[in-house]
Design an enzyme around this catalytic site. Structure first.
Site, PDB file in Angstrom:
ATOM      1  N   ASP A 310       0.873  -1.162   0.000  1.00 39.58           N
ATOM      2  CA  ASP A 310       0.000   0.000   0.000  1.00 39.58           C
ATOM      3  C   ASP A 310       0.919   1.223   0.000  1.00 39.58           C
ATOM      4  O   ASP A 310       1.990   1.195   0.595  1.00 39.58           O
ATOM      5  CB  ASP A 310      -0.877  -0.012   1.254  1.00 39.58           C
ATOM      6  CG  ASP A 310      -1.666   1.263   1.401  1.00 39.58           C
ATOM      7  OD1 ASP A 310      -2.438   1.582   0.484  1.00 39.58           O
ATOM      8  OD2 ASP A 310      -1.495   1.942   2.434  1.00 39.58           O
ATOM      9  N   ASP A 499      -1.235  -0.746   6.328  1.00 46.56           N
ATOM     10  CA  ASP A 499      -1.391  -0.234   7.685  1.00 46.56           C
ATOM     11  C   ASP A 499      -2.802   0.222   8.017  1.00 46.56           C
ATOM     12  O   ASP A 499      -3.103   0.517   9.175  1.00 46.56           O
ATOM     13  CB  ASP A 499      -0.432   0.936   7.920  1.00 46.56           C
ATOM     14  CG  ASP A 499      -0.804   2.164   7.083  1.00 46.56           C
ATOM     15  OD1 ASP A 499      -1.419   1.988   5.999  1.00 46.56           O
ATOM     16  OD2 ASP A 499      -0.498   3.283   7.514  1.00 46.56           O
ATOM     17  N   ASP A 503      -6.796  -1.908   4.259  1.00 46.96           N
ATOM     18  CA  ASP A 503      -5.805  -2.917   3.859  1.00 46.96           C
ATOM     19  C   ASP A 503      -6.088  -4.279   4.481  1.00 46.96           C
ATOM     20  O   ASP A 503      -5.516  -5.287   4.057  1.00 46.96           O
ATOM     21  CB  ASP A 503      -4.392  -2.475   4.276  1.00 46.96           C
ATOM     22  CG  ASP A 503      -3.943  -1.214   3.574  1.00 46.96           C
ATOM     23  OD1 ASP A 503      -4.274  -1.072   2.381  1.00 46.96           O
ATOM     24  OD2 ASP A 503      -3.277  -0.379   4.208  1.00 46.96           O
TER      25      ASP A 503
END
Length: 610
Positions: A310, A499, A503
């Site tokens: 990400d 995080d 996600d």
């Protein structure tokens, strides 16, 4: 002293064995067998009855009893003693793996200096503190509990949490963790975690849970242990019966050879090949800020083929800042602030922090996950977020959009009804260690992928800067899990690093989910590996540690099988005695355990990612 108390039976067995050789009395040998072997006998019988399968402990006990039946008391006692020593060594190894982590709890103070409303302080037990209480941490004192600094600046040694020995500078608003050491100046913190839920205690719990979750290899060996043990007993019975009945070999001689076979064919070293090594690796990782939730995740990491990141908060610092604002009308500022105040998105928070204009009264505000936020002002619908309407921009906006995208900035559009009336440009700085880490992953032929909700141009710019090989842009939160599944179909074992709440599904679907320690609780819960304190460079350490674990496990298994084959072959040719078989068999177990202990040693990383 604790080890003496814990292993008194092994020590006593050794003393009795020595007395037996000195006095040549079978009584001391029998006592050595009873005292040194009763624990294994009880465990073996209990395991057999509860799990309905044979185990190695019973094979060893049967060998010792068989040796006694034909008058080889000393050999039986030697077998039990060395078996007890190897068992004690394995227990010490497992205990050491846990002690190195549990000992961290001793670093967390039991008392704290609570700051009262009248400005005075009092010493209280840490467990009595509540969220919102204020605590003074003096220079040189340990931080008693997790919290945020509300007064003062200092440097904290956070080796207990992050594995980093270099103190980290902390100021007002920064989080501190119980068990760390204040090495610079006094600070005042506000408690933000319950005493029983500190980061240090979470680490200990996660490591303990991980050490109770075996790897696939360990589970496979445990599964075949019963069949192997039963097979050994059948072969031993035939090895005794056939020479006695068909070859006129005296029963005593055949039985002696059968006892040797029972000893040397037992898979003690093989069973000890995996678990001690895995637990040592888990402890090693935890000491360096890497929490692995089970041995199976180390095994999955060994065969990593691709890793997806990400963008925000993972490859970047996650602290967006506004760099450019273009508005058709300055009155739009109040509308933008009013809308973004109702959003939890990092971009919204950065916009409110930068524009800080008095918000106007906007009604029917609604957050649209993955798109932005909208609301009504003076009868008109306003939206701040993506440009999903595909509306044409004015010429000034077209030029600004192209220029800002070329600089790698994230763009937020302001829409009035169906017309774009403004653009805000934001940028997020890359993590200092991200470029070197991605470069190293690429050198290992591990495919690197960036998943982001940004537009393609901005995503490409950031990917180019950091060195990521593949970019998947303009993704919605609910699409990330599907993307990970597609990557698994394409590459095989895939890791996902993230995080945020959005996600979590991708982390759960990935072969290995890796969460940043500063991420959301749901992301940490969904992940298999946690990088405490957001040390993204520890991905390299974790991968290298998994490769070292694989090498040591392979070494242990090959060595164990080789010793078994060598000793069994020697016994069939009649070239080995029971004492020699005992020493060879149990000695190999001890060597396997000692080899596994090497995984407790910190890795020396060449060209360390910085």
């Amino acid at each position: 002293m604790n080890y003496i108390k814990e292993f008194w039976d092994t020590i006593t067995c050794g003393i009795l064995l020595v007395l037996g050789f000195v006095t040549n009395s079978p009584v001391f040998f029998v006592l050595a067998i009873v005292i040194g072997g009763y624990k294994q006998t009880l465990e073996g019988i209990q395991d057999t009855l509860e799990n309905k399968h044979l185990n190695v402990e019973l094979l060893m006990i049967l060998s010792a009893l068989g040796a006694c039946l034909i008058g080889y008391y000393s050999e039986g006692a030697v077998l039990i003693f060395i078996f007890a020593v190897s068992g004690a060594l394995e227990a010490m190894t497992l205990d050491q793996s846990k002690r190195e982590i549990n000992s961290l709890m001793a670093m967390q103070p039991e008392t704290a200096q609570q700051l009262l409303e009248d400005g005075s302080t009092r010493t209280v037990q840490v467990e009595t503190l509540n969220i919102g209480d204020k605590v003074i941490v003096a220079r040189g004192a340990g931080v008693p509990i997790d919290g945020k600094i509300i007064s003062g600046e200092t440097a904290l040694e956070e080796a207990a949490i992050t594995g980093e020995s270099v103190p980290r500078n902390k100021t007002i608003g920064d989080r501190v963790f119980g068990g760390t050491l204040n090495v610079s100046s006094p600070i005042t913190i506000e408690v933000d975690e319950e005493p029983g839920n500190t980061m240090l205690q979470k680490i200990v719990k996660m490591v303990d849970d991980a050490q109770n979750y075996p790897s696939k290899t360990a589970r496979f060996i445990d599964k075949i242990e019963s069949y192997y043990a039963a097979g050994v007993l059948v072969v031993v019975a035939l090895f005794i019966a056939i020479p006695t009945l068909l070859m006129n070999v005296p029963f005593e001689a055949a039985f002696y050879r059968g006892m040797i076979l029972l000893v040397v064919a037992s898979p003690c070293a093989l069973i000890a090949s995996v678990t001690p090594a895995t637990l040592a690796a888990i402890s090693n990782g935890a000491k360096h800020g890497i929490l692995v939730k089970g041995g199976i995740h180390f095994e999955n990491l060994m065969d990593l083929k691709a890793i997806a990141f990400d963008k925000t908060g993972t490859l970047t610092e996650g602290e967006m800042r506004v760099t450019d604002v273009y508005l058709n009308d300055e009155t739009l500022r109040g509308i933008v602030v009013a809308l973004e105040r109702h959003s939890t998105h990092p971009l919204a928070q950065a916009i409110v922090k930068e524009m800080h204009t008095g918000a106007v009264a906007v009604q029917d505000i609604e957050e649209l996950p993955g798109f932005g936020v909208r609301g009504l002002y003076q009868g008109k619908l306003y939206k701040v977020g993506r440009n999903e309407s595909s509306q044409a921009l004015s010429e000034p906006m077209i030029a600004l959009e192209a220029a800002w995208m070329a600089e790698g900035k994230t763009l937020v559009y302001i829409q009035e009804e169906e017309t774009i009336v403004g653009i805000i440009g934001l940028i997020d700085t890359l993590r200092p260690d991200a470029i070197a880490l991605i470069s190293w992953l690429n050198e290992q032929n591990i495919q690197t992928v960036m998943i982001t909700g940004d537009n393609q141009e901005t995503a490409n710019k950031i990917a180019e800067a950091v060195g990521v090989q593949h970019v998947i842009a303009r993704t919605l939160p609910n699409q990330k899990a599907d993307i990970i599944n597609n990557l698994i179909e394409e590459y095989g074992d895939v890791a996902m690093v993230g995080d945020g709440i959005n996600d979590a599904p991708a982390l759960a679907n990935a072969t290995i989910g890796i969460a940043m320690g500063g991420g959301t609780d749901i992301a940490i819960e969904a992940a298999d590996i946690i990088l405490v304190h957001n040390n993204i460079e520890n991905i390299r350490y974790a991968y290298t540690l998994s490769q070292r674990l694989r090498r040591i496990v392979i070494q242990n298994i090959v060595f164990s099988f080789s010793v078994i084959l060598l000793l069994v072959s020697a016994n069939f040719m009649g070239d080995i005695s029971l004492p020699l078989g005992v020493v060879g068999h149990e000695g190999s177990t001890i060597l396997v355990i000692l080899n596994s202990l090497r995984l407790l040693k910190p890795l020396v990383m060449k060209d360390t990612v910085k």
